[in-house]
Design a protein around this motif. Sequence first.
Motif, PDB file in Angstrom:
ATOM      1  N   PHE A 231     -18.234  -9.479 -13.967  1.00  0.00           N
ATOM      2  CA  PHE A 231     -17.021  -8.813 -13.484  1.00  0.00           C
ATOM      3  C   PHE A 231     -16.059  -8.437 -14.604  1.00  0.00           C
ATOM      4  N   ARG A 232     -16.146  -9.164 -15.711  1.00  0.00           N
ATOM      5  CA  ARG A 232     -15.091  -9.026 -16.740  1.00  0.00           C
ATOM      6  C   ARG A 232     -14.975  -7.604 -17.263  1.00  0.00           C
ATOM      7  N   TYR A 233     -16.081  -6.959 -17.510  1.00  0.00           N
ATOM      8  CA  TYR A 233     -16.041  -5.624 -18.124  1.00  0.00           C
ATOM      9  C   TYR A 233     -16.444  -4.512 -17.158  1.00  0.00           C
ATOM     10  N   SER A 234     -16.612  -4.860 -15.890  1.00  0.00           N
ATOM     11  CA  SER A 234     -16.956  -3.840 -14.900  1.00  0.00           C
ATOM     12  C   SER A 234     -15.729  -3.009 -14.526  1.00  0.00           C
ATOM     13  N   LYS A 235     -15.979  -1.824 -14.022  1.00  0.00           N
ATOM     14  CA  LYS A 235     -14.880  -0.980 -13.519  1.00  0.00           C
ATOM     15  C   LYS A 235     -14.294  -1.643 -12.281  1.00  0.00           C
ATOM     16  N   LYS A 236     -12.959  -1.783 -12.262  1.00  0.00           N
ATOM     17  CA  LYS A 236     -12.290  -2.490 -11.174  1.00  0.00           C
ATOM     18  C   LYS A 236     -11.109  -1.687 -10.648  1.00  0.00           C
ATOM     19  N   GLU A 237     -10.892  -1.787  -9.354  1.00  0.00           N
ATOM     20  CA  GLU A 237      -9.684  -1.220  -8.741  1.00  0.00           C
ATOM     21  C   GLU A 237      -9.002  -2.328  -7.954  1.00  0.00           C
ATOM     22  N   TYR A 238      -7.826  -2.737  -8.440  1.00  0.00           N
ATOM     23  CA  TYR A 238      -7.092  -3.814  -7.780  1.00  0.00           C
ATOM     24  C   TYR A 238      -6.302  -3.251  -6.606  1.00  0.00           C
ATOM     25  N   MET A 239      -6.450  -3.880  -5.448  1.00  0.00           N
ATOM     26  CA  MET A 239      -5.807  -3.417  -4.219  1.00  0.00           C
ATOM     27  C   MET A 239      -4.507  -4.200  -4.009  1.00  0.00           C
ATOM     28  N   VAL A 240      -3.464  -3.804  -4.718  1.00  0.00           N
ATOM     29  CA  VAL A 240      -2.183  -4.487  -4.623  1.00  0.00           C
ATOM     30  C   VAL A 240      -1.189  -3.586  -3.876  1.00  0.00           C
ATOM     31  N   PRO A 241      -0.158  -4.157  -3.271  1.00  0.00           N
ATOM     32  CA  PRO A 241       0.274  -5.554  -3.359  1.00  0.00           C
ATOM     33  C   PRO A 241      -0.192  -6.427  -2.195  1.00  0.00           C
ATOM     34  N   ASP A 242      -0.993  -5.911  -1.243  1.00  0.00           N
ATOM     35  CA  ASP A 242      -1.372  -6.697  -0.077  1.00  0.00           C
ATOM     36  C   ASP A 242      -2.097  -7.977  -0.469  1.00  0.00           C
ATOM     37  N   LEU A 243      -1.589  -9.125  -0.006  1.00  0.00           N
ATOM     38  CA  LEU A 243      -2.297 -10.387  -0.162  1.00  0.00           C
ATOM     39  C   LEU A 243      -3.314 -10.518   0.965  1.00  0.00           C
ATOM     40  N   LEU A 244      -4.166 -11.523   0.881  1.00  0.00           N
ATOM     41  CA  LEU A 244      -5.214 -11.680   1.894  1.00  0.00           C
ATOM     42  C   LEU A 244      -4.629 -11.770   3.288  1.00  0.00           C
ATOM     43  N   ARG A 245      -3.533 -12.507   3.448  1.00  0.00           N
ATOM     44  CA  ARG A 245      -2.966 -12.649   4.792  1.00  0.00           C
ATOM     45  C   ARG A 245      -2.377 -11.334   5.294  1.00  0.00           C
ATOM     46  N   ASP A 246      -1.949 -10.463   4.392  1.00  0.00           N
ATOM     47  CA  ASP A 246      -1.488  -9.137   4.817  1.00  0.00           C
ATOM     48  C   ASP A 246      -2.659  -8.321   5.365  1.00  0.00           C
ATOM     49  N   ILE A 247      -3.808  -8.434   4.704  1.00  0.00           N
ATOM     50  CA  ILE A 247      -5.007  -7.718   5.161  1.00  0.00           C
ATOM     51  C   ILE A 247      -5.414  -8.207   6.535  1.00  0.00           C
ATOM     52  N   ILE A 248      -5.417  -9.534   6.719  1.00  0.00           N
ATOM     53  CA  ILE A 248      -5.754 -10.122   8.024  1.00  0.00           C
ATOM     54  C   ILE A 248      -4.755  -9.667   9.091  1.00  0.00           C
ATOM     55  N   LYS A 249      -3.470  -9.744   8.733  1.00  0.00           N
ATOM     56  CA  LYS A 249      -2.422  -9.383   9.697  1.00  0.00           C
ATOM     57  C   LYS A 249      -2.586  -7.931  10.163  1.00  0.00           C
ATOM     58  N   ASN A 250      -2.804  -7.033   9.226  1.00  0.00           N
ATOM     59  CA  ASN A 250      -2.965  -5.618   9.582  1.00  0.00           C
ATOM     60  C   ASN A 250      -4.199  -5.404  10.431  1.00  0.00           C
ATOM     61  N   TYR A 251      -5.261  -6.142  10.134  1.00  0.00           N
ATOM     62  CA  TYR A 251      -6.489  -6.004  10.918  1.00  0.00           C
ATOM     63  C   TYR A 251      -6.270  -6.517  12.352  1.00  0.00           C
ATOM     64  N   LEU A 252      -5.653  -7.691  12.497  1.00  0.00           N
ATOM     65  CA  LEU A 252      -5.474  -8.269  13.822  1.00  0.00           C
ATOM     66  C   LEU A 252      -4.497  -7.449  14.668  1.00  0.00           C
ATOM     67  N   GLU A 253      -3.492  -6.866  14.007  1.00  0.00           N
ATOM     68  CA  GLU A 253      -2.535  -6.043  14.753  1.00  0.00           C
ATOM     69  C   GLU A 253      -3.162  -4.734  15.224  1.00  0.00           C
ATOM     70  N   ALA A 254      -4.239  -4.314  14.544  1.00  0.00           N
ATOM     71  CA  ALA A 254      -4.881  -3.040  14.900  1.00  0.00           C
ATOM     72  C   ALA A 254      -5.927  -3.176  15.994  1.00  0.00           C
ATOM     73  N   VAL A 255      -6.421  -4.416  16.198  1.00  0.00           N
ATOM     74  CA  VAL A 255      -7.496  -4.584  17.201  1.00  0.00           C
ATOM     75  C   VAL A 255      -6.945  -5.113  18.526  1.00  0.00           C
TER      76      VAL A 255
END
Length: 439
Positions: free
Chosen positions: A415-439
């Motif tokens: 992972f260290r030298y691979s191409k990366k795209e950081y998905m900020v600023p959402d933390l894991l709980r923000d991702i969960i919250k958005n998913y649960l609110e959508a379903v």
Amino acid sequence: MEVKIYHTNDIHSALHNYMKFTSFIKNKRRQFRDNMFYVDIGDHVDRSHPYTEATLGKGNIELLNNATCDVATLGNNEGITLTKNQLKHLYDDAEFDVICANLREVGSKEPYFKPYTIKETNGIKIGFIAATVEFTPFYLALDWEVANAFDWIEKYLRELQPQVDVIVMMSHLGMYDDETLANKFPEIDLILSSHTHHHFDKGERVNGVLLAAAGRYGEYIGEVTLEFKDGELTGKKAVLIESDILSQVENDYYNKGKAILKNTVVKEDALPIDRRLYSAGRFSSLLAYMLTDFTKSDAGLIHTGLIASPFEGGELTEYSLHKVLPHAINAVQIELTGREMKEVFTQANRHEYKDEIVRGLGFRGDIFGCFVTDNIHYIQSEREYYIGDELIDEKKKYTLGTLDMYTFGRIFPQFRYSKKEYMVPDLLRDIIKNYLEAV
């Protein structure tokens, strides 16, 4: 004449200890009056604490005000766990100077905060200058820039030095960079060091520069004594004071944060969440899927230890979700060759870290647990790897949705030298919250 400088760093919202320091510092104010300063070197904010989460760090600024802070800088927790707008307004009510020489908006040629500040007592002018750690990819994803810290420090040291009698570097760069700073810039008299959670019982001297550091989580508060004669600095020494020897101060900030977070219901009839460390469960499998979906990747990878506390089911509030996922962790999409993807999957299935107790990297749990994957499979009888129904081509490029804490190279060197795209600023709980609110 003596001037005292008290310093804290990497508190990480350990408010049970920090409240002791507030009382201690106020007592020292009465003792030394104008001949003392109190500074904080960053990572005071940590969204793993309910009060910090509920106030998005503004509660921490109120606490620094109450502790009569004179100068503060920011660490990576202030810098990359908040949105750009939240960071811009974090210090709106600060009653202290906020300085940082190397944080700037992308495209700007000037620091966003003041690079330094000058404090005077009894005719002695003390210059405080600060810099924060170069977590460049994370900051760039938020439209901030922190690179070339040493160049910015050099620029403002030249500007600051003629104006002051003493230079104090407030560094959230880490111990090894601070040693380099001392060797490169001997005009610095004192470096208040942080970020790598180290401590120096009586300070360390490098190239004539005194380095002082106070550990982490409020285990210590640092005291530096600067001695002057006829306006000249003649001596300097550092000691640490353990929080355990200070008087206990009651605080109710955890419950204050809890009450605010419980006011927001994420889902009325949420399913239970099990904490299963050594096997995949419904929720950990769902989380791996959500990482794949959120990052728009071919596969997903997490570990079970992310689930820090179980949830019985029913009304899921922001507080309940915070207990489940207290971590300051973001999603990341990593580009890998098919061969690297197979290596990562094979390594994950060894579960070499399942019993390890993990500290830092945004993780706020305890035991690491086992890896859980999404949409990647191995058919042992055929010795073949698949993404979905497609046989993995070793030369083809694939994407993996996973956690930023894995990208520092310790667990997966790929992972260290691979191409990366950081998905900020959402933390894991923000991702969960958005998913649960959508379903």
